[in-house]
Design an enzyme around this catalytic site. Structure first.
Site, PDB file in Angstrom:
ATOM      1  N   TYR A 124      43.978  14.719  82.507  1.00 61.60           N
ATOM      2  CA  TYR A 124      44.804  15.772  82.248  1.00 61.60           C
ATOM      3  C   TYR A 124      45.131  16.712  83.436  1.00 61.60           C
ATOM      4  O   TYR A 124      44.509  16.618  84.544  1.00 61.60           O
ATOM      5  CB  TYR A 124      44.656  16.684  80.894  1.00 61.60           C
ATOM      6  CG  TYR A 124      43.630  17.597  81.285  1.00 61.60           C
ATOM      7  CD1 TYR A 124      42.073  17.346  81.414  1.00 61.60           C
ATOM      8  CD2 TYR A 124      43.919  18.857  81.198  1.00 61.60           C
ATOM      9  CE1 TYR A 124      41.139  18.393  81.627  1.00 61.60           C
ATOM     10  CE2 TYR A 124      42.963  20.060  81.491  1.00 61.60           C
ATOM     11  CZ  TYR A 124      41.507  19.603  81.460  1.00 61.60           C
ATOM     12  OH  TYR A 124      40.740  20.559  81.985  1.00 61.60           O
ATOM     13  N   ARG A 153      46.611  15.710  92.604  1.00 64.02           N
ATOM     14  CA  ARG A 153      45.314  15.483  91.635  1.00 64.02           C
ATOM     15  C   ARG A 153      45.476  14.788  90.533  1.00 64.02           C
ATOM     16  O   ARG A 153      44.422  13.791  90.220  1.00 64.02           O
ATOM     17  CB  ARG A 153      44.751  17.077  91.456  1.00 64.02           C
ATOM     18  CG  ARG A 153      43.438  16.983  90.618  1.00 64.02           C
ATOM     19  CD  ARG A 153      42.779  18.573  90.425  1.00 64.02           C
ATOM     20  NE  ARG A 153      43.961  19.290  89.427  1.00 64.02           N
ATOM     21  CZ  ARG A 153      43.560  20.437  89.156  1.00 64.02           C
ATOM     22  NH1 ARG A 153      42.489  21.239  89.766  1.00 64.02           N
ATOM     23  NH2 ARG A 153      44.293  21.155  88.312  1.00 64.02           N
ATOM     24  N   ARG A 212      37.989  -1.049  69.694  1.00 64.98           N
ATOM     25  CA  ARG A 212      37.086  -0.350  70.063  1.00 64.98           C
ATOM     26  C   ARG A 212      35.741  -1.300  70.824  1.00 64.98           C
ATOM     27  O   ARG A 212      34.968  -1.910  70.271  1.00 64.98           O
ATOM     28  CB  ARG A 212      36.353   0.540  69.267  1.00 64.98           C
ATOM     29  CG  ARG A 212      35.146   1.543  69.847  1.00 64.98           C
ATOM     30  CD  ARG A 212      34.850   2.315  68.536  1.00 64.98           C
ATOM     31  NE  ARG A 212      33.634   3.474  69.164  1.00 64.98           N
ATOM     32  CZ  ARG A 212      32.574   2.974  69.573  1.00 64.98           C
ATOM     33  NH1 ARG A 212      32.111   1.728  69.367  1.00 64.98           N
ATOM     34  NH2 ARG A 212      31.634   3.819  69.930  1.00 64.98           N
ATOM     35  N   HIS A 253      33.619  -0.493  74.761  1.00 66.43           N
ATOM     36  CA  HIS A 253      33.447   0.603  75.823  1.00 66.43           C
ATOM     37  C   HIS A 253      34.276   0.279  77.027  1.00 66.43           C
ATOM     38  O   HIS A 253      34.976   1.063  77.695  1.00 66.43           O
ATOM     39  CB  HIS A 253      32.097   0.885  75.992  1.00 66.43           C
ATOM     40  CG  HIS A 253      31.288   1.622  74.861  1.00 66.43           C
ATOM     41  ND1 HIS A 253      31.255   1.200  73.829  1.00 66.43           N
ATOM     42  CD2 HIS A 253      30.619   2.813  75.070  1.00 66.43           C
ATOM     43  CE1 HIS A 253      30.438   2.121  72.998  1.00 66.43           C
ATOM     44  NE2 HIS A 253      30.146   2.998  73.751  1.00 66.43           N
ATOM     45  N   LYS A 288      39.497  15.498  86.565  1.00 66.17           N
ATOM     46  CA  LYS A 288      39.874  16.217  85.545  1.00 66.17           C
ATOM     47  C   LYS A 288      40.190  15.522  84.330  1.00 66.17           C
ATOM     48  O   LYS A 288      41.077  15.260  83.746  1.00 66.17           O
ATOM     49  CB  LYS A 288      41.278  16.882  85.917  1.00 66.17           C
ATOM     50  CG  LYS A 288      41.548  18.099  85.248  1.00 66.17           C
ATOM     51  CD  LYS A 288      42.696  18.963  85.952  1.00 66.17           C
ATOM     52  CE  LYS A 288      43.050  20.250  85.170  1.00 66.17           C
ATOM     53  NZ  LYS A 288      41.973  21.337  84.662  1.00 66.17           N
ATOM     54  N   GLU A 348      30.592  26.383  88.475  1.00 64.65           N
ATOM     55  CA  GLU A 348      32.128  26.944  88.204  1.00 64.65           C
ATOM     56  C   GLU A 348      31.829  27.399  86.812  1.00 64.65           C
ATOM     57  O   GLU A 348      30.941  27.448  86.048  1.00 64.65           O
ATOM     58  CB  GLU A 348      32.709  25.805  88.514  1.00 64.65           C
ATOM     59  CG  GLU A 348      32.900  24.717  87.450  1.00 64.65           C
ATOM     60  CD  GLU A 348      33.876  23.521  87.731  1.00 64.65           C
ATOM     61  OE1 GLU A 348      35.011  23.776  88.237  1.00 64.65           O
ATOM     62  OE2 GLU A 348      33.492  22.577  87.029  1.00 64.65           O
TER      63      GLU A 348
HETATM   64  N1  PDD Z   1      41.411  24.361  84.000  1.00 64.49           N
HETATM   65  N2  PDD Z   1      37.407  23.951  87.017  1.00 64.49           N
HETATM   66  C1  PDD Z   1      37.494  23.677  85.476  1.00 64.49           C
HETATM   67  C2  PDD Z   1      36.306  23.113  84.945  1.00 64.49           C
HETATM   68  C3  PDD Z   1      38.722  23.765  85.231  1.00 64.49           C
HETATM   69  O1  PDD Z   1      39.029  23.378  83.902  1.00 64.49           O
HETATM   70  C4  PDD Z   1      39.723  24.448  85.980  1.00 64.49           C
HETATM   71  C5  PDD Z   1      41.235  24.668  85.218  1.00 64.49           C
HETATM   72  C6  PDD Z   1      39.691  24.839  87.035  1.00 64.49           C
HETATM   73  C7  PDD Z   1      40.723  25.500  87.956  1.00 64.49           C
HETATM   74  O2  PDD Z   1      41.616  24.681  88.408  1.00 64.49           O
HETATM   75  P1  PDD Z   1      43.165  24.750  88.579  1.00 64.49           P
HETATM   76  O3  PDD Z   1      42.919  25.984  89.908  1.00 64.49           O
HETATM   77  O4  PDD Z   1      43.880  23.829  89.137  1.00 64.49           O
HETATM   78  O5  PDD Z   1      43.856  25.455  87.386  1.00 64.49           O
HETATM   79  C8  PDD Z   1      38.450  24.729  87.523  1.00 64.49           C
HETATM   80  C9  PDD Z   1      42.820  24.339  83.398  1.00 64.49           C
HETATM   81  C10 PDD Z   1      43.480  25.523  83.477  1.00 64.49           C
HETATM   82  C11 PDD Z   1      42.542  23.856  81.746  1.00 64.49           C
HETATM   83  O6  PDD Z   1      41.453  23.225  81.502  1.00 64.49           O
HETATM   84  O7  PDD Z   1      43.221  24.602  81.279  1.00 64.49           O
END
Ligand code: PDD
Length: 323
Positions: free
Chosen positions: A45, A69, A124, A126, A171, A203
């Site tokens: 996403y 990204r 389904r 994997h 992501k 983070e």
């Molecule tokens: N999340 N690290 C994680 C695990 C995140 O989910 C996010 C952002 C960031 C910061 O990324 P960016 O600067 O590109 O927003 C770092 C978004 C906002 C979300 O999951 O809603």
């Protein structure tokens, strides 16, 4: 809030979304249960801000970087990108226009675009199925940025061991590890959980974390242990603009606990100061000078990007999304 504002806010609970080629109300959008996003969390996403500009055109902020990204994320999990950058931009414009037209989104409201791509629907099993079309979902909703109070007082955070997988650079919609960390924060009346892996800072559950000591700004280096936020490169550049030294390096938990300042960043939060960690004040327990400088620089960057759009500056003019 006035009655009218409330009515608008209520309408926005059912925005027009894009799903697999169609624009439909969110309440009517359906994906089959065998969608691999549902069954395996097999998808990615993106979340990007679209700032309002008074009566002017809405300006996506760093959309080029967000789309890059997105392309990297699908690439890393072997999904063919359903659109090129132009296609994604057109799609986002269509969704914005539909929501402005039906009153779900006011022209003067900041918005957030959520994009999800999953591997698609298949029996389904994997391993990747052959010949499957990815599922594509795009939703644009109003963005409520943190309030003046949160910026003035800072936010409280808690900390926990990072128990997520080692592909945090993707992501991915497989967010259970992040969800549990966000829930841990919620249960402890905290804004965010700051995570450590093997005693080193990684983070937050949905944000990057920055540490200031002696005027030097640091963040964990880009690696598979963190998601490289779009604000990562931005803050790096802004720190340079502000004459703040920046170091990307491993940061120990002990260092975080004696930091002068801690800052979190994300698309929906921009930059926010953390003034308490696990019940202890961070530095002097109030937002610091580096946060103040970066926040001001961030706001200038937004204005600059919007001006570039209005002036039709080459490249940046593509950051223009109109209704
Ligand atoms: N999340 N690290 C994680 C695990 C995140 O989910 C996010 C952002 C960031 C910061 O990324 P960016 O600067 O590109 O927003 C770092 C978004 C906002 C979300 O999951 O809603």
């Amino acid at each position: 809030m006035t009655a009218v504002a409330n009515a608008v806010a209520d309408v926005s609970l059912d925005p027009i979304v894009y799903l697999n080629g169609e624009l439909v109300p969110l309440s009517e959008a359906r994906v089959p249960v065998l969608d691999r996003g549902f069954i395996f969390g097999d998808g990615i996403y993106e979340v990007a801000p679209l700032y309002a500009n008074g009566a002017g055109p809405r300006t996506p902020f760093r959309l080029q970087q967000h789309l890059a990204r997105l392309a990297r994320s699908v690439g890393k999990i072997g999904i063919a990108n359903p659109f090129d950058d132009t296609g994604w931009r057109e799609l986002i414009s269509r969704v914005v226009a539909a929501n402005e037209a039906d009153g779900s989104l006011r022209v003067d409201q900041d918005a957030i675009v959520y994009i999800q791509v999953t591997r698609g629907v298949a029996k389904r099993a994997h391993a990747f199925p052959a010949g499957v079309q990815p599922t594509v979902f795009v939703m644009v909703t109003p963005l409520q940025l943190p309030g003046e109070m949160q910026r003035a007082q800072g936010v409280r955070c808690v900390s926990a061991e990072d128990r997520r997988w080692l592909n945090c650079d993707i992501k991915s919609v497989s967010l259970l590890g992040n969800v549990l960390m966000a829930q841990y924060a919620a249960e402890n009346d905290a804004f965010e959980t700051i995570q450590f892996r093997d005693g080193m800072l990684t983070e937050g559950s949905s944000s990057n974390v920055w540490v200031v000591k002696g005027g030097v700004l640091s963040a964990p280096p880009r690696s598979r242990k963190i998601l490289e936020g779009i604000r990562y490169g931005l803050i790096e550049a802004l720190s340079q603009e502000c004459g703040i030294r920046f170091e990307a390096r491993e940061i120990s938990e002990a260092e975080v606990r004696v930091a002068d300042e801690i800052i979190v960043s994300s698309a929906t939060k921009e930059v926010l100061p953390v003034t308490q960690l696990d019940g202890q004040p961070v530095g002097e327990g109030k937002p610091g000078a580096v946060f103040a400088a970066l926040y001001a620089a961030y706001q200038r960057a937004k204005v600059k990007e919007a001006q570039h759009v209005q002036q039709g500056v080459e490249n940046e003019s593509r950051e223009n999304i109109t209704a």
